[in-house]
Structure formats: structure tokens, C-alpha cells
Design a protein around this motif. Structure first.
Motif, PDB file in Angstrom:
ATOM      1  N   GLN A 116       0.803  -1.212   0.000  1.00 32.98           N
ATOM      2  CA  GLN A 116       0.000   0.000   0.000  1.00 32.98           C
ATOM      3  C   GLN A 116       0.842   1.270   0.000  1.00 32.98           C
ATOM      4  O   GLN A 116       0.426   2.281  -0.569  1.00 32.98           O
ATOM      5  CB  GLN A 116      -1.007  -0.008   1.132  1.00 32.98           C
ATOM      6  CG  GLN A 116      -0.501   0.311   2.500  1.00 32.98           C
ATOM      7  CD  GLN A 116      -1.631   0.283   3.498  1.00 32.98           C
ATOM      8  OE1 GLN A 116      -2.657  -0.333   3.288  1.00 32.98           O
ATOM      9  NE2 GLN A 116      -1.440   0.963   4.608  1.00 32.98           N
ATOM     10  N   ASP A 117       2.021   1.257   0.589  1.00 26.94           N
ATOM     11  CA  ASP A 117       2.878   2.443   0.542  1.00 26.94           C
ATOM     12  C   ASP A 117       3.316   2.750  -0.883  1.00 26.94           C
ATOM     13  O   ASP A 117       3.415   3.912  -1.278  1.00 26.94           O
ATOM     14  CB  ASP A 117       4.096   2.267   1.441  1.00 26.94           C
ATOM     15  CG  ASP A 117       3.734   2.275   2.919  1.00 26.94           C
ATOM     16  OD1 ASP A 117       2.711   2.907   3.256  1.00 26.94           O
ATOM     17  OD2 ASP A 117       4.461   1.649   3.711  1.00 26.94           O
ATOM     18  N   MET A 118       3.562   1.718  -1.664  1.00 24.84           N
ATOM     19  CA  MET A 118       3.936   1.917  -3.059  1.00 24.84           C
ATOM     20  C   MET A 118       2.750   2.470  -3.856  1.00 24.84           C
ATOM     21  O   MET A 118       2.924   3.345  -4.705  1.00 24.84           O
ATOM     22  CB  MET A 118       4.401   0.595  -3.684  1.00 24.84           C
ATOM     23  CG  MET A 118       4.893   0.744  -5.113  1.00 24.84           C
ATOM     24  SD  MET A 118       5.286  -0.815  -5.885  1.00 24.84           S
ATOM     25  CE  MET A 118       3.664  -1.419  -6.289  1.00 24.84           C
ATOM     26  N   LYS A 129       0.325   4.307  -2.696  1.00 22.34           N
ATOM     27  CA  LYS A 129       0.043   5.667  -2.246  1.00 22.34           C
ATOM     28  C   LYS A 129       1.071   6.679  -2.737  1.00 22.34           C
ATOM     29  O   LYS A 129       0.798   7.871  -2.751  1.00 22.34           O
ATOM     30  CB  LYS A 129       0.050   5.732  -0.712  1.00 22.34           C
ATOM     31  CG  LYS A 129      -1.112   5.108  -0.034  1.00 22.34           C
ATOM     32  CD  LYS A 129      -0.927   5.310   1.454  1.00 22.34           C
ATOM     33  CE  LYS A 129      -1.896   4.506   2.255  1.00 22.34           C
ATOM     34  NZ  LYS A 129      -1.688   4.708   3.698  1.00 22.34           N
ATOM     35  N   SER A 130       2.241   6.226  -3.133  1.00 18.50           N
ATOM     36  CA  SER A 130       3.365   7.132  -3.357  1.00 18.50           C
ATOM     37  C   SER A 130       3.227   8.035  -4.579  1.00 18.50           C
ATOM     38  O   SER A 130       3.825   9.102  -4.616  1.00 18.50           O
ATOM     39  CB  SER A 130       4.661   6.331  -3.456  1.00 18.50           C
ATOM     40  OG  SER A 130       4.630   5.503  -4.606  1.00 18.50           O
ATOM     41  N   THR A 146      -1.580   4.980  -7.573  1.00 20.18           N
ATOM     42  CA  THR A 146      -2.986   4.877  -7.180  1.00 20.18           C
ATOM     43  C   THR A 146      -3.825   4.267  -8.304  1.00 20.18           C
ATOM     44  O   THR A 146      -4.742   3.495  -8.044  1.00 20.18           O
ATOM     45  CB  THR A 146      -3.561   6.246  -6.785  1.00 20.18           C
ATOM     46  OG1 THR A 146      -3.367   7.167  -7.854  1.00 20.18           O
ATOM     47  CG2 THR A 146      -2.913   6.776  -5.530  1.00 20.18           C
ATOM     48  N   ILE A 190      -6.545   1.610   0.902  1.00 20.39           N
ATOM     49  CA  ILE A 190      -5.260   2.104   0.425  1.00 20.39           C
ATOM     50  C   ILE A 190      -5.337   3.603   0.142  1.00 20.39           C
ATOM     51  O   ILE A 190      -4.585   4.391   0.702  1.00 20.39           O
ATOM     52  CB  ILE A 190      -4.825   1.329  -0.835  1.00 20.39           C
ATOM     53  CG1 ILE A 190      -4.611  -0.141  -0.481  1.00 20.39           C
ATOM     54  CG2 ILE A 190      -3.575   1.931  -1.445  1.00 20.39           C
ATOM     55  CD1 ILE A 190      -4.380  -1.028  -1.658  1.00 20.39           C
ATOM     56  N   HIS A 191      -6.266   3.984  -0.737  1.00 14.82           N
ATOM     57  CA  HIS A 191      -6.388   5.395  -1.138  1.00 14.82           C
ATOM     58  C   HIS A 191      -7.741   5.562  -1.806  1.00 14.82           C
ATOM     59  O   HIS A 191      -8.227   4.655  -2.477  1.00 14.82           O
ATOM     60  CB  HIS A 191      -5.256   5.743  -2.109  1.00 14.82           C
ATOM     61  CG  HIS A 191      -5.056   7.212  -2.307  1.00 14.82           C
ATOM     62  ND1 HIS A 191      -5.803   7.935  -3.201  1.00 14.82           N
ATOM     63  CD2 HIS A 191      -4.184   8.083  -1.734  1.00 14.82           C
ATOM     64  CE1 HIS A 191      -5.392   9.199  -3.172  1.00 14.82           C
ATOM     65  NE2 HIS A 191      -4.409   9.310  -2.288  1.00 14.82           N
TER      66      HIS A 191
END
Length: 135
Positions: free
Chosen positions: A27-29, A31-32, A37, A88-89
Motif C-alpha cells: 500500500q505504501d507503493m 500511495k506514493s 494509485t 489504500i487510497h
């Protein structure tokens, strides 16, 4: 050659869990960046496909062979996929909905090509024949 319904149900259920877990780990990837997204929504649409396959195969096993997915099953699968993307976003959730509708369109097109006319078209054709017999 297709897999038996029981095997397909198990594989799609396991892949649904794997894709969901991978989405949470990465999820960090997602969101980056903006592209991340959109990629998260694409992965969510793959999750939608696996969830829909799992639900339909489970109904075929438990209820009846030849049971077709209806709007309720599709809504549940889309709801679960969009919810998992919303963790996630919010843009992932939106793109997941868009990509899932595209997947659903092509899945419906593929189904019509393999299995022929839909039940609604068959019903309309039977009603037309019944009306011609009355006249």
C-alpha cells in the motif's frame, strides 16, 4: 479445457486472499504516486474478478449447476473490491470501480461468445413466439 468447479472455487478464493494481502503489503507503493494509485485500482479490479469467480463457483457448488451470476453477486464483488481499495487510497477505490466495470463488460462479452444468448434474450424470444401463436 476448464477446471472443475470445486478446484476453480478454491483457486479463486486463495488468489483473492493473496491479492488482498499483496495490496495491503504494497500500500505504501500504491500511495506514493498518481500512477501508483491507478495501479492500485487495476489490482483491485483483478481482485474483483477473483471474488466474482469465487462467489459464482460457490453458488454452483452449493445451489445448482448452471447457476449464473446476477446483479447481487456483481454488486457484492464490486463492493468488496472497492472497499479493499479504499483502505489504500480513495483514488484507488474510484479507479477500481472504473476498471471493474471494464472487466465486467469484457467478461460479459466473453460469456455471450461462449454460452450464446442471454436468458433475457431467450425469454423475449419465447414471448414473441407465444404472441405469434395467439395471433
Amino acid at each position: 479445457m476448464s477446471a472443475p468447479t470445486e478446484l476453480s472455487c478454491a483457486v479463486s478464493g486463495i488468489l483473492s486472499v493473496v491479492v488482498f494481502a499483496a495490496m495491503q503489503v504494497l500500500q505504501d507503493m500504491f500511495k506514493s504516486s498518481e500512477l501508483g494509485t491507478i495501479g492500485g485500482g487495476l489490482v483491485g479490479s483483478i481482485l474483483f474478478l477473483f471474488i466474482l469467480t469465487f462467489i459464482n463457483n460457490l453458488e454452483n457448488i452449493l445451489l445448482d449447476k448452471g447457476f449464473a451470476s446476477s446483479l447481487f453477486e456483481v454488486a457484492v464483488a464490486v463492493g468488496l473490491a472497492v472497499f479493499s481499495c479504499s483502505l489504500i487510497h480513495r483514488v484507488c477505490a474510484t479507479t477500481c470501480m472504473i476498471f471493474s466495470m471494464i472487466v465486467l463488460f469484457y467478461l460479459n462479452k466473453l460469456s455471450h461468445g461462449k454460452y450464446g444468448a442471454s436468458q433475457a434474450q431467450a425469454y423475449i424470444a419465447s414471448q414473441t413466439r407465444a404472441n405469434k401463436k395467439k395471433n
